[in-house]
Design an enzyme around this catalytic site. Structure first.
Site, PDB file in Angstrom:
ATOM      1  N   ARG A  68       0.820  -1.209   0.000  1.00  0.00           N
ATOM      2  CA  ARG A  68       0.000   0.000   0.000  1.00  0.00           C
ATOM      3  C   ARG A  68       0.858   1.266   0.000  1.00  0.00           C
ATOM      4  O   ARG A  68       0.512   2.260  -0.649  1.00  0.00           O
ATOM      5  CB  ARG A  68      -0.933  -0.021   1.217  1.00  0.00           C
ATOM      6  N   HIS A  72       0.465   4.529  -2.446  1.00  0.00           N
ATOM      7  CA  HIS A  72       0.239   5.893  -1.925  1.00  0.00           C
ATOM      8  C   HIS A  72       1.396   6.827  -2.255  1.00  0.00           C
ATOM      9  O   HIS A  72       1.222   8.045  -2.277  1.00  0.00           O
ATOM     10  CB  HIS A  72      -0.012   5.847  -0.414  1.00  0.00           C
ATOM     11  N   ASN A 100      -3.712   8.500   4.850  1.00  0.00           N
ATOM     12  CA  ASN A 100      -2.553   7.909   5.537  1.00  0.00           C
ATOM     13  C   ASN A 100      -2.587   7.981   7.065  1.00  0.00           C
ATOM     14  O   ASN A 100      -2.034   7.109   7.737  1.00  0.00           O
ATOM     15  CB  ASN A 100      -1.261   8.602   5.066  1.00  0.00           C
ATOM     16  N   HIS A 199      -6.164  -5.742  -2.538  1.00  0.00           N
ATOM     17  CA  HIS A 199      -6.977  -5.943  -1.332  1.00  0.00           C
ATOM     18  C   HIS A 199      -7.245  -7.421  -1.050  1.00  0.00           C
ATOM     19  O   HIS A 199      -8.080  -7.741  -0.234  1.00  0.00           O
ATOM     20  CB  HIS A 199      -8.296  -5.166  -1.439  1.00  0.00           C
TER      21      HIS A 199
HETATM   22  C1  HEM Z   1      -8.985   1.648  -5.976  1.00  0.00           C
HETATM   23  C2  HEM Z   1      -8.906   2.529  -5.015  1.00  0.00           C
HETATM   24  C3  HEM Z   1      -8.491   2.178  -3.605  1.00  0.00           C
HETATM   25  C4  HEM Z   1      -9.103   2.583  -2.474  1.00  0.00           C
HETATM   26  C5  HEM Z   1     -10.327   3.468  -2.377  1.00  0.00           C
HETATM   27  C6  HEM Z   1      -8.398   1.988  -1.381  1.00  0.00           C
HETATM   28  C7  HEM Z   1      -8.707   2.182  -0.055  1.00  0.00           C
HETATM   29  C8  HEM Z   1      -8.149   1.493   0.986  1.00  0.00           C
HETATM   30  C9  HEM Z   1      -8.571   1.590   2.347  1.00  0.00           C
HETATM   31  C10 HEM Z   1      -9.680   2.506   2.867  1.00  0.00           C
HETATM   32  C11 HEM Z   1      -7.836   0.725   3.086  1.00  0.00           C
HETATM   33  C12 HEM Z   1      -7.953   0.484   4.588  1.00  0.00           C
HETATM   34  C13 HEM Z   1      -7.200   1.585   5.298  1.00  0.00           C
HETATM   35  C14 HEM Z   1      -7.508   1.648   6.788  1.00  0.00           C
HETATM   36  O1  HEM Z   1      -8.666   1.558   7.179  1.00  0.00           O
HETATM   37  O2  HEM Z   1      -6.546   1.834   7.577  1.00  0.00           O
HETATM   38  C15 HEM Z   1      -6.926   0.081   2.191  1.00  0.00           C
HETATM   39  C16 HEM Z   1      -5.995  -0.862   2.549  1.00  0.00           C
HETATM   40  C17 HEM Z   1      -5.118  -1.453   1.685  1.00  0.00           C
HETATM   41  N1  HEM Z   1      -4.943  -1.126   0.361  1.00  0.00           N
HETATM   42 FE1  HEM Z   1      -6.158   0.030  -0.760  1.00  0.00          FE
HETATM   43  N2  HEM Z   1      -7.366   1.243  -1.862  1.00  0.00           N
HETATM   44  C18 HEM Z   1      -7.375   1.321  -3.230  1.00  0.00           C
HETATM   45  C19 HEM Z   1      -6.455   0.756  -4.083  1.00  0.00           C
HETATM   46  C20 HEM Z   1      -5.371   0.017  -3.692  1.00  0.00           C
HETATM   47  C21 HEM Z   1      -4.292  -0.382  -4.552  1.00  0.00           C
HETATM   48  C22 HEM Z   1      -4.156   0.009  -6.015  1.00  0.00           C
HETATM   49  C23 HEM Z   1      -3.438  -1.127  -3.796  1.00  0.00           C
HETATM   50  C24 HEM Z   1      -2.160  -1.792  -4.199  1.00  0.00           C
HETATM   51  C25 HEM Z   1      -1.886  -2.267  -5.373  1.00  0.00           C
HETATM   52  C26 HEM Z   1      -3.990  -1.188  -2.469  1.00  0.00           C
HETATM   53  C27 HEM Z   1      -3.452  -1.894  -1.431  1.00  0.00           C
HETATM   54  C28 HEM Z   1      -3.972  -1.920  -0.153  1.00  0.00           C
HETATM   55  C29 HEM Z   1      -3.510  -2.844   0.870  1.00  0.00           C
HETATM   56  C30 HEM Z   1      -2.500  -3.949   0.681  1.00  0.00           C
HETATM   57  C31 HEM Z   1      -4.216  -2.532   2.038  1.00  0.00           C
HETATM   58  C32 HEM Z   1      -4.050  -3.156   3.426  1.00  0.00           C
HETATM   59  C33 HEM Z   1      -2.941  -2.418   4.165  1.00  0.00           C
HETATM   60  C34 HEM Z   1      -2.624  -2.943   5.540  1.00  0.00           C
HETATM   61  O3  HEM Z   1      -3.140  -3.951   5.980  1.00  0.00           O
HETATM   62  O4  HEM Z   1      -1.795  -2.267   6.220  1.00  0.00           O
HETATM   63  N3  HEM Z   1      -5.134  -0.454  -2.442  1.00  0.00           N
HETATM   64  N4  HEM Z   1      -7.129   0.561   0.925  1.00  0.00           N
END
Ligand code: HEM
Length: 333
Positions: A68, A72, A100, A199
């Site tokens: 992630r 970002h 973030n 995800h």
């Molecule tokens: C398409 C639009 C996207 C949105 C709206 C989005 C939004 C989010 C949100 C809200 C979270 C949870 C954050 C939290 O509550 O602390 C999250 C987690 C995550 N996102 Fe996305 N995301 C998107 C795209 C992506 C992309 C493109 C990737 C990587 C290729 C990605 C990888 C991740 C990962 C791996 C997590 C888990 C992180 C952790 O466990 O520390 N996301 N994302």
């Protein structure tokens, strides 16, 4: 003769590719290449990989968190490690942006990798390249596809808090807003769906999807695409108020395994975030892609790798633009 001329032309392009396109690259693949550190720091890739493996053994979630971070970083001024800078002088850290704050994590592992690389080959490997390599290693470590990472990014001397707030999609954005934000980075609908497959690992806090459970459209009703049973289950640990930081798996079937069950969940209307589920419900073309990846994990893996390379190539600083930071958290003095 014509063949010879074009052969020489292609050769000269290859020979000069590393030298040209300097500055902010428009996303073409010309300036970055996987062998960039082969002479200057031959052990660089190995060092990143081994520290990622150790960090993963300590805590499996770290792979998701690092993947992630790369996303970002790339959506704000390009993949230039701007995300890693702490506040100081004119720099307002991106770590405090809405996407973030209390959420982005894994910075200590990047520090650990950087300090090992500084010992091995001082001021040679950029923090931006570390993020790109560590994101690939995170994918492989959890069972996902491997790809060769094009390298040679430099680190920024600036950060953009407003860019971080405005460019990174939010979980309650509409499908169209999310797609626009990807398109603004030169990514398309195929990249959007494939990369959302990130995800398949990691966690979300309750606060990131609460709206779906209680008040999706400002009328006090839950998201109508959310099955009753799942809504009830989620409300247990994500109450109307409080519990903001309670954690939920983004892919409840196999939360630490990089596979295609994220897409299978979406087909069954069991996506966690609104931004996940709208890939099925918000647009016909993206729905077709979701179904394709749910049916065929090989297709997903192949496209994920391609789209990651594309995302990793967003506006890198190259040549004499930017710098190789000594510490990822601050610009060189
Ligand atoms: C398409 C639009 C996207 C949105 C709206 C989005 C939004 C989010 C949100 C809200 C979270 C949870 C954050 C939290 O509550 O602390 C999250 C987690 C995550 N996102 Fe996305 N995301 C998107 C795209 C992506 C992309 C493109 C990737 C990587 C290729 C990605 C990888 C991740 C990962 C791996 C997590 C888990 C992180 C952790 O466990 O520390 N996301 N994302």
């Amino acid at each position: 003769m014509a063949k010879l001329v074009s052969f020489v032309f292609v050769l000269s392009l290859l020979a000069f590719a590393p030298l040209c396109f300097c500055g902010r690259n428009n996303g073409g693949f010309g300036s970055l290449y996987p062998q960039y550190y082969d002479h200057s720091c031959p052990k660089a890739k190995e060092i990143v990989k081994s520290i990622m493996a150790k960090a993963f053994a300590r805590e499996a979630r770290i792979a998701a968190s690092i993947l992630r971070l790369h996303f970002h970083d790339c959506f704000v001024q390009g993949c230039d490690a701007s995300l890693l800078l702490d506040s100081s002088g004119n720099i307002r850290t991106e770590k405090n942006s809405n996407p973030n704050r209390n959420s982005a994590r894994g910075f200590e592992v990047i520090d650990e990798i950087k300090s090992a690389l500084e010992k091995e080959c001082p001021q040679t490997v950029s923090c931006a390249d570390i993020l790109a390599l560590a994101a690939r290693d995170s994918t492989v470590i959890t069972g996902g596809p491997y790809w060769e990472v094009p390298l040679g990014r430099k680190d920024s001397r600036t950060a953009s808090l407003s860019g971080s707030n405005n460019n990174i999609p939010a979980p309650n954005n509409t499908f169209q807003t999310i797609l626009n934000r990807f398109q603004n980075q030169g990514l398309d609908i195929v990249d959007l769906v494939a990369l959302s497959g990130g995800h398949t690992i990691g966690n979300s806090r309750c606060t990131s999807f609460r709206q779906r459970l209680y008040n999706q459209n400002g009328n006090g009703q839950p998201d109508k695409t959310l099955p009753q049973s799942l809504a009830t289950e989620l409300r247990n640990r994500c109450p109307r108020s409080g519990g903001d930081n309670n954690l939920f798996s983004l892919d409840y079937v196999s939360p630490t395994k990089f596979d295609n069950s994220y897409f299978k969940n979406l087909v069954g209307f069991k996506g966690l975030l609104n931004s996940d589920q709208v890939l099925l419900t918000g647009n016909d073309a993206s729905a077709a892609l979701v179904k394709k990846y749910a049916d065929d994990s090989e297709e997903f893996f192949e496209q994920f790798a391609k789209s990651m390379i594309k995302m990793s190539n967003i506006s890198p600083l190259t040549g004499s633009s930017g710098e190789i930071r000594k510490t990822c958290r601050k610009i060189n003095t």
